[in-house]
Motif scaffolding. Structure first.
Motif, PDB file in Angstrom:
ATOM      1  N   ALA A 156       1.730   6.486  -5.795  1.00 33.25           N
ATOM      2  CA  ALA A 156       1.864   5.383  -6.746  1.00 33.25           C
ATOM      3  C   ALA A 156       0.835   4.321  -6.381  1.00 33.25           C
ATOM      4  O   ALA A 156       0.657   3.991  -5.210  1.00 33.25           O
ATOM      5  CB  ALA A 156       3.263   4.801  -6.684  1.00 33.25           C
ATOM      6  N   ASN A 187       0.242  -0.251 -13.116  1.00 33.92           N
ATOM      7  CA  ASN A 187       0.901   0.776 -12.318  1.00 33.92           C
ATOM      8  C   ASN A 187       0.358   2.132 -12.722  1.00 33.92           C
ATOM      9  O   ASN A 187       0.176   2.401 -13.905  1.00 33.92           O
ATOM     10  CB  ASN A 187       2.410   0.777 -12.569  1.00 33.92           C
ATOM     11  N   VAL A 210       0.234   6.548 -11.293  1.00 32.08           N
ATOM     12  CA  VAL A 210       0.564   7.592 -10.330  1.00 32.08           C
ATOM     13  C   VAL A 210      -0.588   8.584 -10.385  1.00 32.08           C
ATOM     14  O   VAL A 210      -1.039   8.964 -11.474  1.00 32.08           O
ATOM     15  CB  VAL A 210       1.902   8.283 -10.657  1.00 32.08           C
ATOM     16  N   VAL A 222       4.853   8.650  -3.212  1.00 34.97           N
ATOM     17  CA  VAL A 222       6.026   8.515  -4.078  1.00 34.97           C
ATOM     18  C   VAL A 222       7.332   8.731  -3.325  1.00 34.97           C
ATOM     19  O   VAL A 222       8.350   8.133  -3.683  1.00 34.97           O
ATOM     20  CB  VAL A 222       5.941   9.406  -5.339  1.00 34.97           C
ATOM     21  N   VAL A 252       7.994   4.074 -12.524  1.00 32.55           N
ATOM     22  CA  VAL A 252       6.858   4.654 -11.808  1.00 32.55           C
ATOM     23  C   VAL A 252       7.280   5.987 -11.188  1.00 32.55           C
ATOM     24  O   VAL A 252       6.583   6.994 -11.300  1.00 32.55           O
ATOM     25  CB  VAL A 252       6.304   3.680 -10.743  1.00 32.55           C
ATOM     26  N   ALA A 254       6.124  10.129 -11.853  1.00 30.38           N
ATOM     27  CA  ALA A 254       5.502  10.908 -10.792  1.00 30.38           C
ATOM     28  C   ALA A 254       5.765  12.391 -10.987  1.00 30.38           C
ATOM     29  O   ALA A 254       5.083  13.236 -10.524  1.00 30.38           O
ATOM     30  CB  ALA A 254       6.004  10.454  -9.432  1.00 30.38           C
TER      31      ALA A 254
END
Length: 176
Positions: free
Chosen positions: A4, A42, A44, A76, A172, A176
């Motif tokens: 992340a 944000n 990933v 993550v 978030v 992932a």
């Protein structure tokens, strides 16, 4: 590994980084499987390590936007542990936050800050958990003390921490 990336200070009065641009910048920098989350800096990605991903992202963002944008890279699984460790209750009257340390030692003084009756803080590993009444994020006792302590931190105080709503962090993780 899935990492992340949490950008510091974008889309909140600083530089605007649109999700499509962020995906493009990170992909062009060699980070794989880029997914952006919300319009709040944000993402990933797939990378060899969280620190490599963060450094790669910072360099690519600086090249694209002409200014340094701090990036926290966190595996993550480690992020899931941070979210799972949130120690305060959650309700509709409070906003749950996680304050991430970008500069070692900057969070420690915040633990001793006297909070209002409706606020709660707790120190974790490289994070500070904060629950505050909705609508008081910028005006609460903790927020004011945090800003004051941040100004006295070494270096650029704006780069000392990055804060995320716990609900955003869950999104978030879901991406992932």
């Amino acid at each position: 590994m899935r990492v992340a990336l949490l950008l510091r200070g974008v889309n909140v009065g600083g530089v605007t980084v649109r999700s499509a641009d962020l995906r493009s910048v990170l992909s062009d920098a060699g980070l794989g499987d880029v997914v952006t989350v919300l319009a709040s800096g944000n993402a990933v990605v797939t990378a060899t390590s969280a620190s490599v991903a963060a450094r790669t992202a910072e360099a690519a963002l600086e090249a694209r936007y002409g200014r340094r944008i701090r990036v926290l890279g966190i595996d993550v699984d480690a992020l899931a542990a941070v979210v799972d460790a949130y120690p305060h209750g959650e309700d509709d009257a409070h906003t749950p936050y996680v304050v991430f340390e970008l500069q070692p030692g900057v969070l420690a003084p915040l633990v001793d800050v006297e909070t209002s009756e409706d606020e709660a803080t707790a120190l974790g590993d490289g994070v500070l958990y904060w629950s505050n009444p909705k609508g008081s994020t910028l005006t609460s006792a903790f927020a004011k003390a945090s800003e004051r302590i941040g100004r006295t931190a070494k270096g650029d105080a704006r780069d000392a921490t990055t804060t995320r709503n716990l609900r955003t962090l869950r999104k978030v993780l879901a991406a992932a």
